[in-house]
Design an enzyme around this catalytic site. Sequence first.
Site, PDB file in Angstrom:
ATOM      1  N   ASP A 168      19.490 -15.465 -24.865  1.00 49.30           N
ATOM      2  CA  ASP A 168      19.623 -15.868 -25.388  1.00 49.30           C
ATOM      3  C   ASP A 168      20.348 -14.667 -27.121  1.00 49.30           C
ATOM      4  O   ASP A 168      20.546 -13.410 -26.405  1.00 49.30           O
ATOM      5  CB  ASP A 168      17.698 -15.269 -26.085  1.00 49.30           C
ATOM      6  CG  ASP A 168      17.302 -13.674 -26.366  1.00 49.30           C
ATOM      7  OD1 ASP A 168      18.193 -12.887 -25.786  1.00 49.30           O
ATOM      8  OD2 ASP A 168      15.891 -13.812 -26.732  1.00 49.30           O
ATOM      9  N   GLU A 178      19.755 -11.163 -26.797  1.00 46.63           N
ATOM     10  CA  GLU A 178      20.268  -9.939 -25.992  1.00 46.63           C
ATOM     11  C   GLU A 178      19.475  -9.654 -24.694  1.00 46.63           C
ATOM     12  O   GLU A 178      19.750  -8.530 -24.053  1.00 46.63           O
ATOM     13  CB  GLU A 178      21.214  -9.461 -26.453  1.00 46.63           C
ATOM     14  CG  GLU A 178      22.720  -9.825 -27.396  1.00 46.63           C
ATOM     15  CD  GLU A 178      23.277  -8.481 -28.059  1.00 46.63           C
ATOM     16  OE1 GLU A 178      22.937  -7.827 -28.515  1.00 46.63           O
ATOM     17  OE2 GLU A 178      24.723  -8.495 -27.839  1.00 46.63           O
TER      18      GLU A 178
END
Length: 519
Positions: free
Chosen positions: A234, A237
């Site tokens: 995402d 991270e």
Amino acid sequence: MRFGVLISVFVAIVSALPLQEGPLNKRAYPSFEAYSNYKVDRTDLETFLDKQKDVSLYYLLQNIAYPEGQFNDGVPGTVIASPSTSNPDYYYQWTRDSAITFLTVLSELEDNNFNTTLAKAVEYYINTSYNLQRTSNPSGSFDDENHKGLGEPKFNTDGSAYTGAWGRPQNDGPALRAYAISRYLNDVNSLNKGKLVLTDSGDINFSSTEDIYKNIIKPDLEYVIGYWDSTGFDLWEENQGRHFFTSLVQQKALAYAVDIAKSFDDGDFANTLSSTASTLESYLSGSDGGFVNTDVNHIVENPDLLQQNSRQGLDSATYIGPLLTHDIGESSSTPFDVDNEYVLQSYYLLLEDNKDRYSVNSAYSAGAAIGRYPEDVYNGDGSSEGNPWFLATAYAAQVPYKLVYDAKSASNDITINKINYDFFNKYIVDLSTINSGYQSSDSVTIKSGSDEFNTVADNLVTFGDSFLQVILDHINDDGSLNEQLNRNTGYSTSAYSLTWSSGALLEAIRLRNKVKALA
């Protein structure tokens, strides 16, 4: 105009540091310098915002490498996330952050009659993007199927691959980059008669807008087409899986590029873009994606984590994504603008959670300091307790501003229904004053131009201002913005002079100014 003064000041303080020779030693080249003779005036929001626009632009440009700029410890076109080199070390260029930064630069470019200094910075970024695309890395290479290496999230400032452990791949980066560069091509055509500004410079990998489309934009789009239905990490991270933010920016990039592909007689690819964008739109809205959850009546950023009972799905990404993919005044086929009832309900529920979660918010009755997601434990230097983020708070201000801008500029009505009722009724207007018989299960349309409409619009602007007041209360004295503010004390913490924080505030001020101009 103030922008011209800012550029003069910025050029005047160009750093004398030489370009790095030999092995990269990032700690030898600090790039932060406070805005000259500036101290935040905290007494009045209007005064602060009037001055802060130039200051935030200064700090954003300070983190971009280009010949007229101050930061030159990097290949021209490089954007560092922050000058911070330890606790945390953000002295890298992220594909996602760089693209988002240049979307903000494009906003300034468009508002300032195609300023050539900014146009040069954009084209250096495009040139660097060409090179990064072709830099083999732990995610893969350009020559892999669908250019697999484009999913690499970050690189060193000298353009070399970062080879340490990281959350790979991150599939939002190529989409955001394709969208940003595509938008620049449209700006070149509409504002500069189709002429680029760096084609006579050395070491530039393109000589025409068609070169940029074929060799830089199209590979990113091919990556999106090839991997949109694959899992990735995402925007924070942290988690691998399916993500609302990622799918939304992917859909935007594909849909936006259809007309560009047609303009370069790439009809077959335009058809592929269009059909894949339609598939993604259905995926975003339907049960396959799982992002719109009618059981909880809000958007779930990561459905996999909800299914695992590890997160409830609330996330600032569910309103940041809509803001990034729906520029003001733009006609867009991309779904989930901020007027979508599920976007608004997600926004409202995160606000309600954060008001109770962060003690710093006890001082505020309307807006608040907003974090990434309720379960966050990242404090910038390890894991303990998560904090509010300046960028999430600045984007939170943009939501009500954009609601007003879109409604007023197009003379649209405002619709309140049972999904977004709580937000409007608690923070914007007591709906019983509009209709004494109104129930939360009803839908009510507030007609454009009516007295009720004007009241709601004014209250929305005031609500947006309440988030900017939070930023005013906690911004550094020099006008720079860290990544986070402490959940208890409100003091700035984590990476200093975060590029994305300055950009988010700059966009909020820009949007607010455009709303005010409609009055």
